[in-house]
Design an enzyme around this catalytic site. Structure first.
Site, mmCIF file in Angstrom:
data_model
loop_
_atom_site.group_PDB
_atom_site.id
_atom_site.type_symbol
_atom_site.label_atom_id
_atom_site.label_comp_id
_atom_site.label_asym_id
_atom_site.label_seq_id
_atom_site.Cartn_x
_atom_site.Cartn_y
_atom_site.Cartn_z
ATOM 1 N N GLU A 156 0.832 -1.225 0.000
ATOM 2 C CA GLU A 156 0.000 0.000 0.000
ATOM 3 C C GLU A 156 0.860 1.266 0.000
ATOM 4 O O GLU A 156 0.533 2.265 0.640
ATOM 5 C CB GLU A 156 -1.041 -0.038 1.112
HETATM 6 N N1 CAA Z 1 -6.138 12.197 -4.210
HETATM 7 C C1 CAA Z 1 -6.669 12.629 -5.379
HETATM 8 N N2 CAA Z 1 -5.910 12.855 -6.478
HETATM 9 C C2 CAA Z 1 -4.582 12.652 -6.376
HETATM 10 C C3 CAA Z 1 -3.963 12.202 -5.184
HETATM 11 C C4 CAA Z 1 -4.803 11.976 -4.072
HETATM 12 N N3 CAA Z 1 -4.300 11.553 -2.910
HETATM 13 N N4 CAA Z 1 -2.639 12.078 -5.377
HETATM 14 C C5 CAA Z 1 -2.416 12.437 -6.649
HETATM 15 N N5 CAA Z 1 -3.586 12.772 -7.259
HETATM 16 C C6 CAA Z 1 -3.784 13.262 -8.625
HETATM 17 C C7 CAA Z 1 -2.987 14.538 -8.844
HETATM 18 O O1 CAA Z 1 -3.742 15.681 -8.457
HETATM 19 C C8 CAA Z 1 -2.727 14.509 -10.328
HETATM 20 O O2 CAA Z 1 -3.902 14.918 -11.012
HETATM 21 P P1 CAA Z 1 -3.814 15.838 -12.354
HETATM 22 O O3 CAA Z 1 -3.006 15.041 -13.338
HETATM 23 O O4 CAA Z 1 -5.224 16.039 -12.725
HETATM 24 O O5 CAA Z 1 -3.076 17.082 -11.942
HETATM 25 C C9 CAA Z 1 -2.540 13.015 -10.630
HETATM 26 O O6 CAA Z 1 -3.230 12.331 -9.562
HETATM 27 C C10 CAA Z 1 -1.103 12.594 -10.674
HETATM 28 O O7 CAA Z 1 -0.519 12.900 -9.404
HETATM 29 P P2 CAA Z 1 1.051 12.891 -9.152
HETATM 30 O O8 CAA Z 1 1.725 13.711 -10.209
HETATM 31 O O9 CAA Z 1 1.281 13.256 -7.721
HETATM 32 O O10 CAA Z 1 1.395 11.358 -9.397
HETATM 33 P P3 CAA Z 1 2.777 10.623 -9.372
HETATM 34 O O11 CAA Z 1 2.908 9.844 -10.620
HETATM 35 O O12 CAA Z 1 3.871 11.581 -8.995
HETATM 36 O O13 CAA Z 1 2.564 9.505 -8.230
HETATM 37 C C11 CAA Z 1 2.618 8.587 -6.030
HETATM 38 C C12 CAA Z 1 2.312 9.776 -6.945
HETATM 39 C C13 CAA Z 1 2.229 9.127 -4.671
HETATM 40 C C14 CAA Z 1 4.060 8.119 -6.036
HETATM 41 C C15 CAA Z 1 1.693 7.390 -6.431
HETATM 42 O O14 CAA Z 1 2.100 6.818 -7.656
HETATM 43 C C16 CAA Z 1 1.663 6.318 -5.357
HETATM 44 O O15 CAA Z 1 0.940 6.452 -4.368
HETATM 45 N N6 CAA Z 1 2.458 5.237 -5.540
HETATM 46 C C17 CAA Z 1 2.391 4.089 -4.649
HETATM 47 C C18 CAA Z 1 1.420 3.083 -5.178
HETATM 48 C C19 CAA Z 1 0.929 2.170 -4.114
HETATM 49 O O16 CAA Z 1 0.666 2.568 -2.986
HETATM 50 N N7 CAA Z 1 0.752 0.927 -4.480
HETATM 51 C C20 CAA Z 1 0.238 -0.028 -3.561
HETATM 52 C C21 CAA Z 1 -0.614 -1.006 -4.266
HETATM 53 S S1 CAA Z 1 -1.870 -1.671 -3.271
HETATM 54 C C22 CAA Z 1 -1.215 -2.858 -2.303
HETATM 55 O O17 CAA Z 1 -0.071 -2.947 -2.052
HETATM 56 C C23 CAA Z 1 -2.283 -3.667 -1.681
HETATM 57 C C24 CAA Z 1 -1.977 -4.949 -1.109
HETATM 58 O O18 CAA Z 1 -1.407 -5.826 -1.666
HETATM 59 C C25 CAA Z 1 -2.523 -5.182 0.240
#
Ligand code: CAA
Length: 412
Positions: free
Chosen positions: A366
């Protein structure tokens, strides 16, 4: 810091979770860890007690959809078995895309079944080459003439895969777009072309399956496109993670408390040099630190959960803080608990080795804790605007070293 208010209903749900954890989860934890089997008895009991409704609003048959209540339930289950904690919590993770982005018709169709525990849910975001970079997905969904979609590709690390009946699947629908590249779909188990691939052999959380999910031309009807229009998938994934991360953090608090409880008991019984080892100051210091870290993590988790329940502006930051702090704490506490058990801590005869093995994944899934720190730092950097008034307190003779504010668009 947000007001943390426990309703009588939330505490009653927590008590039910605690009773189920002691009756069905803890007694089976070691056996199911060894055999890598899912705890169906616990899931039946959770469903009967109505606990799958904890993260679902009342109008869809749930208990109100409070993240704080969800965290209380997850903490109790994870205290008994961190693996079962995630086996339960992942249903919330898989349901949040529907809750945050689904149409009214989609919510009415699926949420009551999820609340009753009739449909278990999984979340398919990560892929072999897209983990932290969640926007870099390759699984494709192509539109068909009749409005349906065909999904092709493979997902990795699907927790609950095979056990779940419903999968929230993120796929590329517009490869040319930056911000509207991805859409989310609901895929039902049994849909032709949907297959469970490799079942992972894991270091910890072994009672919950983590698998590869394969989409070999899976045709889903138009009504399974979440929100009814393409391009919203990345936003919904991010909003989902904001809501789900307090739950992972609660899992970490449960895991830390569970490890601390065993270490505390063991240290009171284990005698060396003619005394119980909890009379030694070095052991006392370890136990004091473990208790402090667990309690501090708990407070941060509840605060993040309260922020989620209010849809507060700082949810993104607090959810990342809670996830990062609590999971780092769980790894530290489980490591120290193992240390207190000494040589026995390394042996699988005792329950503590499992806590140690289970804890590590908390820092990874996550969103790795590196990603959480990145999210926190981005949020903190946005607070700079409200700090400008402090600049006048920098003495004029050192202003040249303090530098001028960077203009918007200028490179640093
Ligand atoms: N809420 C709403 N919108 C959001 C947001 C949020 N929290 N965070 C980003 N956005 C939107 C931004 O506003 C942007 O929108 P626009 O293009 O319209 O401007 C768009 O999303 C892109 O945002 P970023 O430029 O910030 O995106 P990024 O590519 O830099 O990525 C990141 C950000 C935080 C690294 C994200 O990729 C991330 O969270 N990565 C980790 C993924 C993750 O947690 N994976 C886990 C998988 S689930 C799992 O593990 C489950 C399991 O097995 C139990």
């Amino acid at each position: 810091m947000h007001d943390i208010v426990f309703t009588a209903e939330a505490l009653a749900l927590r008590d039910k979770a605690r009773a189920i954890a002691e009756k069905y989860v803890r007694p089976n934890a070691s056996r199911l860890d060894k055999s890598q089997e899912y705890n169906w008895d616990a899931t039946r009991a959770v469903a009967e007690a109505g606990l799958f409704g904890v993260f679902i609003p009342r109008e869809y048959g749930g208990h109100g959809g409070s993240i704080l209540s969800l965290c209380l339930v997850v903490e109790e289950l994870a205290k008994a078995d961190s693996g079962y904690g995630v086996a339960f919590a992942v249903n919330a993770l898989g349901s949040f895309p529907l809750l945050t982005g689904g149409t009214e018709a989609q919510k009415q169709k699926w949420l009551p079944q999820i609340a009753r525990g009739e449909k278990l849910v999984a979340f398919c975001l990560s892929e072999k080459f897209a983990g932290s970079d969640a926007g870099g997905l390759a699984v494709r969904a192509l539109p068909e003439e009749d409005g349906s979609w065909t999904i092709r590709g493979e997902k990795k690390w699907t927790t609950n895969g095979g056990v779940a009946d419903l999968y929230s699947v993120f796929a590329v629908t517009d490869p040319g777009s930056r911000s509207r590249r991805i859409s989310a779909f609901l895929v039902e188990k049994g849909t032709p072309g949907f297959k469970i691939g490799k079942v992972e052999d894991k270091m910890g959380i072994r009672c919950v399956p983590v698998v590869e999910t394969q989409f070999d031309g899976v045709r889903v009807p138009a009504e399974n496109l979440l929100g009814g229009r393409p391009g919203m998938g990345f936003k919904h994934a991010m909003m989902t993670l904001d809501l789900a991360r307090p739950g992972v953090a609660a899992q970490a608090v449960g895991a830390a408390q569970g490890a601390l409880d065993y270490a505390n008991l063991y240290a009171s019984r284990r005698r060396q040099f003619g005394a119980a080892i909890n009379s030694f100051q070095m052991v006392q210091q370890m136990i004091a630190d473990m208790a402090m870290q667990t309690e501090a993590a708990r407070m941060l988790v509840y605060s993040a959960a309260a922020a989620a329940d209010k849809n507060a502006a700082d949810l993104n930051k607090l959810a990342a803080m809670a996830k990062c702090f609590a999971t780092d704490a769980a790894v530290k506490v489980a490591t120290d608990a193992c240390q207190i058990f000494g040589g026995y801590g390394f042996m699988e005869d005792y329950p503590i080795a499992k806590f140690y093995r289970d804890a590590k994944i908390l820092q990874i899934y996550e969103g790795t804790n590196q990603v959480q720190r990145m999210v926190i730092a981005r949020n903190v950097a946005r607070e700079i605007d409200r700090l400008e008034h402090l600049a006048k307190y920098i003495p004029t003779e050192v202003q040249d070293r303090f530098g001028a504010p960077v203009e918007e668009g200028a490179s640093a």
